[in-house]
Structures are given as C-alpha cells and as structure tokens.
Design an enzyme around this catalytic site. Structure first.
Site, short mmCIF file in Angstrom:
data_model
loop_
_atom_site.label_atom_id
_atom_site.label_comp_id
_atom_site.label_asym_id
_atom_site.label_seq_id
_atom_site.Cartn_x
_atom_site.Cartn_y
_atom_site.Cartn_z
N ARG A 111 0.88 -1.18 0.00
CA ARG A 111 0.00 0.00 0.00
C ARG A 111 0.92 1.22 0.00
NH1 ARG A 111 -5.37 1.39 3.46
NH2 ARG A 111 -6.14 0.03 1.82
N HIS A 138 -7.22 0.71 -6.55
CA HIS A 138 -7.45 -0.15 -5.38
C HIS A 138 -8.12 -1.44 -5.88
CE1 HIS A 138 -7.80 -1.34 -1.36
NE2 HIS A 138 -8.67 -0.47 -0.88
N GLN A 141 -10.12 -3.99 -3.61
CA GLN A 141 -11.43 -3.48 -3.16
C GLN A 141 -12.51 -3.82 -4.18
OE1 GLN A 141 -12.06 -1.60 -0.17
NE2 GLN A 141 -14.10 -2.27 -0.78
N ASP A 227 -17.12 7.31 -1.95
CA ASP A 227 -15.93 7.15 -1.11
C ASP A 227 -15.64 8.51 -0.47
OD1 ASP A 227 -13.58 6.18 0.03
OD2 ASP A 227 -12.45 6.10 -1.85
N CYS A 267 -16.32 1.69 0.25
CA CYS A 267 -15.18 0.83 0.61
C CYS A 267 -14.81 0.94 2.08
CB CYS A 267 -13.99 1.15 -0.28
SG CYS A 267 -13.31 2.81 -0.04
N ARG A 295 -13.62 -8.70 1.50
CA ARG A 295 -12.20 -8.48 1.23
C ARG A 295 -11.43 -9.75 1.61
NH1 ARG A 295 -10.16 -3.29 1.31
NH2 ARG A 295 -8.25 -4.33 0.65
N1 NVA Z 1 -9.89 6.56 -1.53
C1 NVA Z 1 -9.52 6.19 -0.18
C2 NVA Z 1 -9.76 4.72 0.03
C3 NVA Z 1 -9.44 4.23 1.39
C4 NVA Z 1 -9.62 2.75 1.54
C5 NVA Z 1 -8.08 6.55 0.08
O1 NVA Z 1 -7.24 6.35 -0.82
O2 NVA Z 1 -7.78 7.05 1.16
N1 CP Z 2 -11.28 -0.18 2.26
C1 CP Z 2 -10.01 -0.25 2.71
O1 CP Z 2 -9.05 -0.52 1.96
O2 CP Z 2 -9.89 -0.08 4.05
P1 CP Z 2 -8.56 0.11 4.89
O3 CP Z 2 -7.98 1.46 4.52
O4 CP Z 2 -8.99 0.03 6.31
O5 CP Z 2 -7.59 -0.99 4.53
#
Ligand code: NVA
Ligand code: CP
Length: 313
Positions: A111, A138, A141, A227, A267, A295
């Site tokens: 990540r 992502h 997801q 989101d 998500c 997930r």
């Molecule tokens: N769009 C959000 C998703 C978090 C799971 C982010 O990147 O923070």
């Molecule tokens: N939806 C998602 O990826 O959640 P986290 O940021 O908690 O991993």
C-alpha cells in the site's frame, strides 16, 4: 525438484485490468467456494510454509486485517512492515528492497502513494506483487465489491453503477472493471475533480459516462457507490474539498433516483454526513459490511491464484 519449479508463472495484481475476464470470473467462483468452506469451519490450508510480506506506507484496518487473517487461514504466515520502520523509510531504493524482500517470501502486498512505486517494485520482484491501494488504484477493493454485488444480485454484466464524488483510486478501478466485465459506470464529480481517463487506465469511454449533476448520475442505477472526499495523501486539500463536494452526498433522495432495489456500497472508512448520510449507509440498501467481509474471501482467492494457479477443487 525445488518447489518453485512447479509454481505458476509470475503474475502481479497491480491494476484490475492486469487479469483477463476469465481469471476474474475464476476468482469470483473461488471466493464463493473459499467463503463457503470458511463459514462451515472447514480447514483449507494450501499455503502452508508460504509467507506474505505486507508493506504499508499508509494506514489501514481492512486491508491489513483481511490479508493477515486470510494468509493465516490458508495455512501461511503474513509479515507486516511499515515503511517508517524499514530502510525504505530511510531512502533504500525500491528496486533493491524488491530484490531482497522477494528472496525471503512468496508474495508481497504493498500500500503506497504513486503507482510508479509499486510498478518499480514489481519489475524487480521474484514473487507476485499485489496492489493494496495506491493513489491511482485499489484493485482488491473492487474484486470484493463486485463479488458482493454478484452475491446479492447476480452477474454485473450489463448493469449500471453510479459513482458519486471524487474520481479517486476506487473510482478509477470501478472504471477499469467496467471495461473488462462489460457494465456501465455513471460518474458525477464536482468541477475540477473529473475522471482523467489516461490516469484511470481506460482504453475507451464506451463503459463510462460523466454527469455534472449527481442526481442525474444516480438515475436508474443498480448500485450507488461513493468514497471519502479526501483520500490518504491529499489531506492538505481537505478544507477546499469539504466546500467543493458539499452537494455530492449520497442521501435518501439520491438513492431514490436509483432503481428501487439498488444497492449502496462504500469501501470504508466512511464519514457520515459528508459523502453519505447515516440513513443510507445504515439503511436497508447498504451492503457495506458484506463488502468489508468479502475483502477476506476475495483476497484468499487472489492469493491462491497467484501462488497456486487455477485451482479447481
Ligand atoms: N480513496 C480512499 C480509500 C481508502 C480505503 C483513500 O485512498 O484514502
Ligand atoms: N477499504 C479499505 O481498503 O480499508 P482500509 O484502509 O482500512 O484498509
């Protein structure tokens, strides 16, 4: 013969479109089988002695937990690395880290920020690399989200998804999935936050329509999804975004534009009263808890595929 000789060819999951529709269909079927076994408390441990390394440059609850628990349930182990605590955080080149880390484990989940970071890691990795979220995409997801849709409503082909809000990593991945699996995405963003087709990695605009008015985008949708207004890494824009996105809240009136049996997805984590009202996310059309649980099952199917190939049992 070393075990690696019988391994499937090296594949990565860096973007949704890295897989063919056939492989995605296989993953949905395996998610179903693996979930079913898990619910019956049947052991399924094909990844004994396998190790997943998880590298996090951003925070996470679901992604970390689902990969860690999933790997454990499949008989393997997961190691959590936070870049701050590793030499990556002190400037060790991504290419060097990839060569070293991938000699000590069987799969890597990352990540991070820019997609180019994970692309560079994958280029130098001996083992499969999974995108656990980048600024651009992502993919894990959306695997879980479409599996959730299938569980509730059947095949997503020909269906309509309404995306309300920021054209972020999750939105881009929905758009890639629509091209691959042949459904439509109606996107509404505030001015200045529109989808960038090249950044989203789209081949055409055949599965995507943009709407200035979120109410229009929601019309007739089978699924309404949104989101956060501010994704991780963009916190300095928080104040401006709160102003700009004020009309992009999925509330009961907006859900009313969609089909009467439309689902709502997010998500998570969510901000009630910003991108979604409490009434919608906690209401009867919301499937956000299934989405989060899935997930686990979808990523177990993904790990099985990347490490063992097209398992059929
Ligand atoms: N769009 C959000 C998703 C978090 C799971 C982010 O990147 O923070
Ligand atoms: N939806 C998602 O990826 O959640 P986290 O940021 O908690 O991993």
């Amino acid at each position: 013969m070393p075990a690696s000789h019988s391994n499937p060819p090296l594949r990565h999951f860096l973007q949704f479109k890295d897989f063919s529709p056939e492989v995605i269909a296989h993953l949905f079927e395996r998610s179903r089988v693996i979930k079913d076994r898990f619910k019956r408390f049947e052991r399924y441990m094909p990844l004994q002695d396998r190790t997943l390394v998880m590298i996090f440059e951003k925070q996470s609850t679901r992604t970390r937990l689902s990969f860690e628990a999933g790997m454990h349930q499949l008989g393997g182990a997961a190691i959590y690395l936070n870049t701050r605590d590793t030499q990556l955080g002190r400037g060790e080149p991504v290419e060097d880290a990839a060569q070293i880390i991938s000699r000590m484990c069987d799969c890597v989940m990352i990540r991070t920020f820019e997609q180019t970071i994970i692309d560079r890691f994958a280029e130098y990795s001996r083992v499969p690399v999974i995108n656990g979220l980048t600024n651009e995409y992502h993919p894990c997801q959306i695997l879980a989200d479409i599996f959730t849709f299938i569980e509730h409503r059947g095949d997503i082909r020909g269906k309509t998804v309404a995306w309300i809000g920021d054209s972020n990593n999750v939105c881009n991945t929905w758009l890639q999935a629509a091209e691959l699996l042949d459904f439509q995405v109606r996107v509404s963003t505030p001015p200045g936050y529109e989808v960038e087709p090249e950044r989203a990695g789209l081949h055409s605009s055949s599965h995507f329509q943009a709407f200035a008015d979120p109410m229009e985008a929601a019309k007739g949708a089978d699924l309404v999804t949104t989101d956060v207004w501010t994704s991780m890494g963009f916190e300095s824009e928080n104040e401006a975004r709160r102003r700009d996105f004020a009309d992009w809240c999925v509330d009961a009136e907006m859900m009313g534009q969609a089909k009467p049996n439309a689902l709502f997805m997010h998500c998570l984590p969510a901000h009630r009263g910003e991108e979604v009202s409490g009434e919608v996310i906690d209401g009867p059309q919301s499937v956000v808890w299934d989405e989060a649980e899935n997930r686990l099952h979808a990523q177990k199917a993904l790990l099985e595929y990347l490490l063992l190939g097209l398992v059929k049992d």
